[in-house]
Scaffold this active site. Structure first.
Site, PDB file in Angstrom:
ATOM      1  N   PRO B 293       0.837  -1.388  -0.017  1.00 55.39           N
ATOM      2  CA  PRO B 293       0.024   0.085   0.145  1.00 55.39           C
ATOM      3  C   PRO B 293       0.716   1.264  -0.032  1.00 55.39           C
ATOM      4  CG  PRO B 293      -0.339  -1.302   1.975  1.00 55.39           C
ATOM      5  CD  PRO B 293       0.897  -1.757   1.230  1.00 55.39           C
ATOM      6  N   ASP B 469       6.034   2.097   1.834  1.00 58.01           N
ATOM      7  CA  ASP B 469       5.163   1.068   1.928  1.00 58.01           C
ATOM      8  C   ASP B 469       4.462   1.072   3.129  1.00 58.01           C
ATOM      9  OD1 ASP B 469       4.002  -1.362   2.459  1.00 58.01           O
ATOM     10  OD2 ASP B 469       5.742  -2.495   1.702  1.00 58.01           O
ATOM     11  N   HIS B 470       3.212   1.290   3.314  1.00 59.03           N
ATOM     12  CA  HIS B 470       2.703   1.661   4.648  1.00 59.03           C
ATOM     13  C   HIS B 470       2.357   0.658   5.467  1.00 59.03           C
ATOM     14  CE1 HIS B 470       0.984   4.326   7.429  1.00 59.03           C
ATOM     15  NE2 HIS B 470      -0.006   5.037   6.623  1.00 59.03           N
ATOM     16  N   ARG B 471       2.912  -0.710   4.828  1.00 55.89           N
ATOM     17  CA  ARG B 471       2.684  -1.831   5.903  1.00 55.89           C
ATOM     18  C   ARG B 471       3.714  -1.648   6.825  1.00 55.89           C
ATOM     19  NH1 ARG B 471       3.481  -6.601   1.564  1.00 55.89           N
ATOM     20  NH2 ARG B 471       4.927  -5.156   0.748  1.00 55.89           N
TER      21      ARG B 471
END
Lengths: 386, 499
Positions: B293, B469-471
């Protein structure tokens, strides 16, 4: 040596050990447990044993040639039997001429034992017709590509045999059994369970011969059953046996006992022949994607053909003269398969109407005539033959 | 007398249309036997070895390793009677190869059941009217259409030049008049797979009937069916395109835009196969965009001092042999920021359900090359001084532009910079290089009015964008990292504090 690695399921009890008369290293197994099966091969003389070996070698040669022909664009598809020669030849040779067999699509070895000329099998795989033989002529039904459905056809046929009074007369030339061949994957189909149920309650003269070759295309047996497959029979009230499918004599003995039970009115038997599909599921499949080289080697060490050759050599039933004759015979077969396939023409378009009904049928006749007109309506003068 | 047999690539599965040649087990001059494995091919389904259908001597290998070959294409020529001349007759006519195949009794040749190969001259369905005028199509195009041998040697049909001008040849044909717009026979755009002569067109009877009913000459239709069969869809598509085809009225409208492309049958589009760098880029972008994401944060920054630093360094003796650019300072700024926020220099191991923090920085630089986008990285960039970094960027871009970037150069990157500013645009929302957690986009540097020390001044300003990467990277971390990069660019002396 009984580590057949039947499947990856949880602990198989000693009782699940398959019947074995010849070990993977080619020596006879004699025990109290297998005495009644040893008795069933007692009548086989040296020539009979050599013939079983010849059958397996010829079938394998056919298989190799057919696989090559597919790779050369001469066949649309082919289902190799490599590794299952013993299960097919052993069980097939136990059949009497009047017995009827219902194969799936891999039973080239059984076809051979039924007197079918193997090249004819390839008409189906070349797409020439739906089967290159008359089932009534060889008591060998056409190949069934639908998984497991023919187990029911066989059951119905067996019930018919029963109603014809061809069971339990005591006349060995008259009493008839029916055998159906399917794989481990087919046991997941409802049809096979239905067949077991029907056959059991009707005491149909049927042998359900399951070649557990470990893989339903890419699906291992372990994801299809929690118990060894042969145990399925018990729930339906069908006597069952697990046999080493790579031991041609064990397959012969177990099938012969089951057929006798059927012919004498004793009802159906379920046989699980534990074997291994050493090649691809079909020529469209790549088994290296789902199984390991180690597993394949394990089974190569248990090769059914090599095992039996070792036995014959050890028993001094096989010499170089036999080997040379057989090799020449195999080469001749290979070339015959090749030239037969390449020589197959194209069937006439109208032949599609030929076997729709056994007898003349007004609607089919009408269709045939319409089609002839339709074909003639094109500007092209020639048919499809190239 | 030598007898040459061609082995056409068979369909090794069910309904496959092509395969890639993986390796040849034989070479020209080798003796082969029937069923000897000669070539390994990879299809969409499997890797298989193909056995030779002929015994003899290899006369010619027609397809190179690595090429993707359509089913039905000849791949090797085998001389089954090598006691004679050794060279294959490249220009043997269709009739000649037919007769040799016939000698072997293999009337189907090496063709698959039901599919077959359109060998010129193999009149699968002779047309009754071929002796007279073409049946349903007023415009005779077949006679002047270039014919191509299966292996690509162009020949012409015998009746060419019998008083017929080259009206149907590509590029020479006069433009269609408006009056003929919409009539399928008005022209044939033949850049796509030149068709064998009319006699060799293959189609099923109902398709032939359909074409005849629509007044379409089958030979002008590009076949897409297996083995070159014209399908019902081909006929309908051709019919539907007859209208727009009339729009291709200007000279060279129907010429391909790219050398590697083919013009669609309506003459209004060029289609180029997706392969090599383009294919890898697409796969990487899809995998990245739809697994990680993405969040992008932006920062507009006054880089006047950085520009001054760049000017100074360009005159510095230390840097005489390397290029000093704002990208270099930005790279250094990013490395300094990563040093302060090492958690950004990480990757998501989905299989193990672990986050992998890298102790090193392999700094990726996205490079636009003639072959497409490549992202090589500078190994252990965190250990390099400014000069070493400059040298690293120079080497890497030179290698990339020369097309010599190796897979090793592109693997194991940890964070990437993409300098979209070189194209004059402000910034973008970059997509992460797969396996990385952040990518910095650097926009164009422009002189703009800017509030500096309380007054509006002319300053060098740029926009930075950071996708992450929002993870595994929270907004705060991403924002801090970008803010640190900006701080160094605004005041390079900050680098001394953080360096």
């Amino acid at each position: 040596m009984t580590d057949l690695r039947p499947s990856r399921q949880a602990a198989s009890t000693p009782d699940d050990t398959p019947l074995q008369l010849v070990t993977p290293d080619g020596t006879f197994v004699a025990s109290d447990d297998n005495a009644r099966y040893r008795a069933r091969i007692g009548h086989l003389d040296s020539e009979d044993l050599r013939n079983l070996y010849r059958d397996m070698v010829l079938v394998r040669r056919f298989d190799t040639e057919a696989t090559s022909l597919q790779r050369q664009g001469e066949l649309a598809l082919y289902a190799p039997l490599l590794g299952q020669e013993a299960a097919q030849v052993g069980s097939g040779r136990a059949l009497a001429p009047q017995d009827m067999a219902f194969p799936s699509y891999r039973e080239h070895g059984v076809a051979h034992t039924r007197g079918l000329d193997m090249p004819h099998i390839l008409q189906l795989f070349r797409g020439i017709d739906h089967g290159g033989w008359d089932p009534a002529e060889h008591n060998f039904h056409l190949y069934t590509l639908v998984i497991g459905s023919h187990a029911l056809h066989a059951t119905g046929y067996a019930m018919g045999v029963q109603r014809d009074g061809l069971v339990g007369t005591g006349d060995r030339t008259k009493d008839t059994a029916v055998i159906t061949y399917f794989g481990d994957g087919a046991t997941s189909q409802g049809d096979v369970s239905e067949a077991l149920g029907f056959a059991a309650v009707n005491e149909a003269p049927l042998v359900l011969f399951c070649q557990n070759n470990q893989w339903a295309i890419s699906v291992p047996t372990s994801t299809q059953t929690k118990v060894p497959l042969y145990q399925r029979g018990a729930g339906f009230g069908v006597p069952s046996i697990r046999v080493d499918g790579n031991d041609v004599l064990a397959c012969y003995a177990a099938t012969s006992e089951a057929l006798d039970r059927a012919r004498s009115g004793g009802g159906p038997t379920f046989i699980e022949a534990v074997t291994y599909r050493m090649g691809a599921h079909t020529t469209s499949d790549d088994p290296t994607r789902y199984r390991t080289a180690e597993e394949e080697q394990h089974w190569r060490d248990r090769d059914p053909v090599e095992r039996f050759r070792t036995l014959l050599v050890t028993e001094e039933l096989w010499d170089e003269g036999h080997a040379a004759d057989l090799e020449a015979q195999a080469d001749e077969l290979g070339e015959r398969v090749r030239s037969y396939v390449k020589g197959l023409g194209r069937p006439a378009s109208a032949s599609m109407f030929d076997h729709v009904y056994a007898t003349d049928h007004s609607l089919v006749t009408e269709d045939r005539e319409w089609f002839a007109d339709y074909e003639a309506s094109f500007t092209d003068t020639q048919g499809g033959a190239r | 007398m030598p007898t040459f047999e061609r082995f056409n690539l068979p369909d090794a599965g069910e309904g496959l249309t092509e395969a890639e040649i993986v390796s040849w087990h034989v070479a020209v001059g080798d003796t082969v036997t029937v069923n000897q494995a000669i070539v390994e091919v990879e299809t969409a389904k499997s890797l298989v070895e193909l056995p030779s259908p002929y015994g003899g001597v290899v006369a010619e290998i027609l397809t190179e390793v690595g090429t993707v070959v359509e089913v039905g294409t000849p791949i090797i020529v085998i001389d089954t009677d090598p006691d004679g001349e050794a060279a294959p007759q490249r220009d043997d006519s269709a009739g000649g190869s037919e007769s040799t195949a016939g000698d072997e009794g293999s009337e189907s040749g090496s063709v698959l059941v039901g599919y077959g190969v359109a060998t010129p001259g193999t009149a699968r369905r002779a047309r009754r009217a071929s002796a007279g005028a073409p049946v349903a199509t007023p415009a005779p195009t077949g006679g002047s259409t270039p014919v191509e041998e299966p292996h690509g040697v162009p020949v012409t049909t015998p009746d060419q030049g019998v008083g017929t001008p080259l009206a149907g040849a590509p590029g020479i044909e006069p433009q269609a008049s408006p009056a003929s717009v919409g009539k399928p026979q008005m022209r044939s755009v033949t850049q796509v797979a030149p068709r064998p002569g009319t006699l060799a067109v293959r189609a099923k009877p109902p398709v032939r009937k359909l074409a005849r009913d629509l007044g379409i000459d089958l030979s002008s239709i590009h076949p897409t069916g297996p083995g070159g069969i014209v399908t019902r869809e081909d006929v309908l598509a051709y019919s539907a395109q007859a209208e727009p085809k009339g729009l291709a009225t200007y000279v060279d409208d129907d010429a391909p835009w790219l050398a590697s492309g083919q013009v669609s049958s309506d003459g209004r589009q060029t289609r180029v196969p997706v392969k090599s760098v383009r294919k890898r880029t697409a796969e990487a972008m899809v995998s990245s965009a739809f697994t990680a994401p993405h969040v992008t944060v932006f920062h507009t920054v006054d880089v006047t001092r950085t520009m001054r630093l760049v000017e100074r360094l360009r005159t510095d003796k230390e840097f005489t042999d390397v290029r000093v650019t704002p990208l270099l300072v930005t790279a250094k700024a990013l490395l300094l920021a990563v040093n302060r926020h090492p958690e950004i220099n990480a990757s998501w191991d989905d299989a193990a359900q672990e986050i992998v923090y890298k102790h090193y920085v392999n700094l990726g630089i996205a490079a636009s090359t003639p072959r497409g986008l490549v992202v090589p990285n500078i190994k252990d960039a965190h250990r390099l001084g400014l000069k070493g970094l400059a040298q690293g960027i120079a080497d890497l871009t030179a290698t990339a532009r020369a097309g010599r970037t190796t897979p090793t150069d592109m693997s194991d990157g940890t964070i990437t910079i993409t300098n979209v500013g070189v194209f004059g645009i402000d910034t973008g929302t970059p997509i992460l290089n797969p396996g990385e957690s952040a990518i910095l986009a650097m926009g164009a540097i422009r002189e703009q009015p800017w509030v500096h020390k309380g007054k509006i001044k002319k300053r060098h300003v740029t926009q930075l964008a950071l996708s992450f990467d929002h993870r595994l990277v929270d907004g705060a971390l991403g924002a801090r990292l970008l803010s640190d990069v900006a701080a160094v660019l605004e005041e390079p002396a900050q680098g001394l504090v953080w360096g």
